[in-house]
Design a protein around this motif. Structure first.
Motif, PDB file in Angstrom:
ATOM      1  N   ASN A 234     -43.441  -9.836  21.632  1.00 24.72           N
ATOM      2  CA  ASN A 234     -43.882 -10.864  22.558  1.00 24.72           C
ATOM      3  C   ASN A 234     -43.148 -12.168  22.230  1.00 24.72           C
ATOM      4  OD1 ASN A 234     -45.293 -12.220  24.512  1.00 24.72           O
ATOM      5  ND2 ASN A 234     -47.166 -12.410  23.315  1.00 24.72           N
ATOM      6  N   VAL A 235     -41.881 -12.231  22.650  1.00 21.73           N
ATOM      7  CA  VAL A 235     -41.029 -13.376  22.335  1.00 21.73           C
ATOM      8  C   VAL A 235     -40.561 -13.999  23.655  1.00 21.73           C
ATOM      9  CG1 VAL A 235     -38.961 -14.152  21.126  1.00 21.73           C
ATOM     10  CG2 VAL A 235     -40.221 -12.173  20.265  1.00 21.73           C
ATOM     11  N   PRO A 236     -40.796 -15.288  23.848  1.00 18.24           N
ATOM     12  CA  PRO A 236     -40.342 -15.924  25.086  1.00 18.24           C
ATOM     13  C   PRO A 236     -38.811 -15.877  25.207  1.00 18.24           C
ATOM     14  CG  PRO A 236     -41.843 -17.370  23.873  1.00 18.24           C
ATOM     15  CD  PRO A 236     -41.508 -16.216  22.979  1.00 18.24           C
ATOM     16  N   LYS A 237     -38.343 -15.588  26.409  1.00 17.13           N
ATOM     17  CA  LYS A 237     -36.901 -15.502  26.646  1.00 17.13           C
ATOM     18  C   LYS A 237     -36.205 -16.803  26.248  1.00 17.13           C
ATOM     19  CE  LYS A 237     -33.437 -14.226  30.042  1.00 17.13           C
ATOM     20  NZ  LYS A 237     -33.155 -13.768  31.400  1.00 17.13           N
ATOM     21  N   GLU A 238     -36.848 -17.938  26.510  1.00 13.37           N
ATOM     22  CA  GLU A 238     -36.255 -19.236  26.176  1.00 13.37           C
ATOM     23  C   GLU A 238     -36.019 -19.370  24.669  1.00 13.37           C
ATOM     24  OE1 GLU A 238     -39.271 -18.957  27.857  1.00 13.37           O
ATOM     25  OE2 GLU A 238     -38.305 -19.028  29.825  1.00 13.37           O
ATOM     26  N   ALA A 239     -36.918 -18.812  23.868  1.00 11.99           N
ATOM     27  CA  ALA A 239     -36.764 -18.876  22.411  1.00 11.99           C
ATOM     28  C   ALA A 239     -35.575 -18.032  21.964  1.00 11.99           C
ATOM     29  CB  ALA A 239     -38.043 -18.408  21.715  1.00 11.99           C
ATOM     30  N   VAL A 240     -35.401 -16.876  22.599  1.00 13.46           N
ATOM     31  CA  VAL A 240     -34.263 -16.015  22.274  1.00 13.46           C
ATOM     32  C   VAL A 240     -32.963 -16.687  22.699  1.00 13.46           C
ATOM     33  CG1 VAL A 240     -33.202 -13.756  22.599  1.00 13.46           C
ATOM     34  CG2 VAL A 240     -35.697 -13.946  22.497  1.00 13.46           C
ATOM     35  N   GLU A 241     -32.939 -17.256  23.895  1.00 11.60           N
ATOM     36  CA  GLU A 241     -31.744 -17.960  24.373  1.00 11.60           C
ATOM     37  C   GLU A 241     -31.366 -19.087  23.431  1.00 11.60           C
ATOM     38  OE1 GLU A 241     -32.232 -17.250  29.190  1.00 11.60           O
ATOM     39  OE2 GLU A 241     -33.133 -19.032  28.286  1.00 11.60           O
ATOM     40  N   ARG A 242     -32.362 -19.843  22.961  1.00 11.62           N
ATOM     41  CA  ARG A 242     -32.105 -20.952  22.031  1.00 11.62           C
ATOM     42  C   ARG A 242     -31.558 -20.419  20.711  1.00 11.62           C
ATOM     43  NH1 ARG A 242     -34.903 -23.115  17.837  1.00 11.62           N
ATOM     44  NH2 ARG A 242     -34.455 -25.279  17.332  1.00 11.62           N
ATOM     45  N   ALA A 243     -32.137 -19.345  20.206  1.00 10.28           N
ATOM     46  CA  ALA A 243     -31.680 -18.769  18.933  1.00 10.28           C
ATOM     47  C   ALA A 243     -30.241 -18.271  19.053  1.00 10.28           C
ATOM     48  CB  ALA A 243     -32.609 -17.625  18.517  1.00 10.28           C
ATOM     49  N   ILE A 244     -29.908 -17.622  20.159  1.00  8.82           N
ATOM     50  CA  ILE A 244     -28.544 -17.141  20.369  1.00  8.82           C
ATOM     51  C   ILE A 244     -27.575 -18.312  20.454  1.00  8.82           C
ATOM     52  CG2 ILE A 244     -27.012 -15.983  22.019  1.00  8.82           C
ATOM     53  CD1 ILE A 244     -29.421 -14.132  22.682  1.00  8.82           C
ATOM     54  N   ALA A 245     -27.947 -19.344  21.200  1.00  3.93           N
ATOM     55  CA  ALA A 245     -27.079 -20.519  21.341  1.00  3.93           C
ATOM     56  C   ALA A 245     -26.855 -21.195  19.985  1.00  3.93           C
ATOM     57  CB  ALA A 245     -27.676 -21.505  22.347  1.00  3.93           C
ATOM     58  N   LEU A 246     -27.919 -21.367  19.214  1.00  3.98           N
ATOM     59  CA  LEU A 246     -27.769 -21.985  17.894  1.00  3.98           C
ATOM     60  C   LEU A 246     -26.861 -21.148  16.997  1.00  3.98           C
ATOM     61  CD1 LEU A 246     -31.400 -23.221  17.118  1.00  3.98           C
ATOM     62  CD2 LEU A 246     -29.336 -24.644  17.266  1.00  3.98           C
ATOM     63  N   SER A 247     -27.036 -19.835  17.041  1.00  2.00           N
ATOM     64  CA  SER A 247     -26.188 -18.970  16.236  1.00  2.00           C
ATOM     65  C   SER A 247     -24.733 -19.117  16.634  1.00  2.00           C
ATOM     66  CB  SER A 247     -26.627 -17.513  16.385  1.00  2.00           C
ATOM     67  OG  SER A 247     -25.746 -16.666  15.677  1.00  2.00           O
ATOM     68  N   HIS A 248     -24.467 -18.975  17.933  1.00  5.62           N
ATOM     69  CA  HIS A 248     -23.071 -18.987  18.392  1.00  5.62           C
ATOM     70  C   HIS A 248     -22.410 -20.356  18.231  1.00  5.62           C
ATOM     71  CE1 HIS A 248     -19.485 -17.825  20.444  1.00  5.62           C
ATOM     72  NE2 HIS A 248     -19.667 -18.728  21.384  1.00  5.62           N
ATOM     73  N   GLU A 249     -23.150 -21.414  18.490  1.00  7.34           N
ATOM     74  CA  GLU A 249     -22.556 -22.752  18.488  1.00  7.34           C
ATOM     75  C   GLU A 249     -22.560 -23.416  17.107  1.00  7.34           C
ATOM     76  OE1 GLU A 249     -24.866 -24.754  21.468  1.00  7.34           O
ATOM     77  OE2 GLU A 249     -24.219 -23.321  23.013  1.00  7.34           O
ATOM     78  N   LYS A 250     -23.485 -23.001  16.224  1.00  5.26           N
ATOM     79  CA  LYS A 250     -23.619 -23.746  14.978  1.00  5.26           C
ATOM     80  C   LYS A 250     -23.585 -22.886  13.714  1.00  5.26           C
ATOM     81  CE  LYS A 250     -26.546 -27.242  12.836  1.00  5.26           C
ATOM     82  NZ  LYS A 250     -27.729 -28.077  12.965  1.00  5.26           N
TER      83      LYS A 250
END
Length: 131
Positions: free
Chosen positions: A92-108
């Motif tokens: 039960n993970v909000p899509k927005e939280a996953v999108e943010r985690a992916i963006a942080l991983s890829h960008e930072k």
């Protein structure tokens, strides 16, 4: 970081004595190629980041599988020109939280994806299934 590869025969290598077991070949069945290892490294690096970020945010992550699809140049060097990762999330993970985690991983955070050429077309998608 110091690592070594030892040549065995033909185009086969193995990791040096101070490294975990790894066999590497140009194109031998059942062995990793350098490009396959690069794909695994991208998935591993970003997958670890996403798990860490979601757990730190106290999200109900139950499972995570990362899938890789890549396109390579037709001419030498046959580098990846496009990479697409799909993050298969269970819980039960909000899509927005996953999108943010992916963006942080890829960008930072992901040193592997940030080591690649800047003109690489890099995309992601998400599939979430509730427990």
């Amino acid at each position: 970081m110091l690592l070594s590869l030892v040549w065995d025969s033909e185009l086969d290598f193995h990791a040096g004595p101070d490294s975990p077991e790894l066999k590497l070949a140009s194109s031998r069945e059942g062995m990793y190629s350098p490009m396959t290892l690069l794909a695994q490294a991208i998935m591993g690096c970003m997958g670890m980041d996403v798990v860490h970020i979601l757990q730190k945010g106290r999200h109900d992550l139950k499972t995570l599988t990362v899938s890789f699809a890549g396109e390579r140049a037709t001419e030498q060097p046959k580098r990846y020109t496009k990479v697409h990762l799909t993050f298969h999330i269970g819980g039960n993970v909000p899509k927005e939280a996953v999108e943010r985690a992916i963006a942080l991983s890829h960008e930072k955070y992901c040193s592997v994806s940030n080591t690649l050429r800047q003109d690489l077309v890099f995309t992601t998608s998400i599939e979430i299934s509730a427990p």
